[in-house]
Enzyme design. Sequence first.
Site, PDB file in Angstrom:
ATOM      1  N   LYS A  41       0.815  -1.215   0.000  1.00 57.73           N
ATOM      2  CA  LYS A  41       0.000   0.000   0.000  1.00 57.73           C
ATOM      3  C   LYS A  41       0.850   1.268   0.000  1.00 57.73           C
ATOM      4  CE  LYS A  41      -4.373  -1.335   2.092  1.00 57.73           C
ATOM      5  NZ  LYS A  41      -5.325  -1.008   3.158  1.00 57.73           N
ATOM      6  N   ARG A  90     -18.765   0.869   6.581  1.00 61.96           N
ATOM      7  CA  ARG A  90     -19.347   2.191   6.332  1.00 61.96           C
ATOM      8  C   ARG A  90     -20.564   2.131   5.440  1.00 61.96           C
ATOM      9  NH1 ARG A  90     -13.362   4.537   5.438  1.00 61.96           N
ATOM     10  NH2 ARG A  90     -13.268   2.560   4.358  1.00 61.96           N
TER      11      ARG A  90
END
Length: 157
Positions: A41, A90
């Site tokens: 990442k 979320r």
Amino acid sequence: MKTVVFPGSFDPVTNGHLDLISRASNLADKVIVAVAMNDSKNPFFNLEERCALLKQATQHIEGIEIVPFSGLLAEFAKQHQAEALIRGIRGGTDADYEIHLSQVNFTLYPQLETILLPAHARTAFISSTIVKEVFKHQGDISLLAPECVQQAFKKKQ
């Protein structure tokens, strides 16, 4: 003693993460915050910095342990005798993704449950990526991340 694992890259820790960690601490005696080494990442903060920021940000919450990890999450949970993983969601896309991961983890470690905690409306829009973007453009991140993260960003400027 009930132990749960809350995994993530935490680059950086956000107020959304802290809300979930706090809520997880009400569900278990011990919450292991598993900080992923995931170098693919290209993290802004290195693993040591991310762990240090999490320690600072969670020092007021009882029963929290910050542990770096790499490899399979199910194996990490087994090694730490965790009963469950805590995952924040979320929205529907997160839920779909987390359900698939929970099935993989259950296959690898059948004693491991996954608990999906929905983000509160006040933090659901916060992500580490958003925090980094707002800071990069000189925006105020005080409502998005703890003070220690704000200071850490300033030191990296």
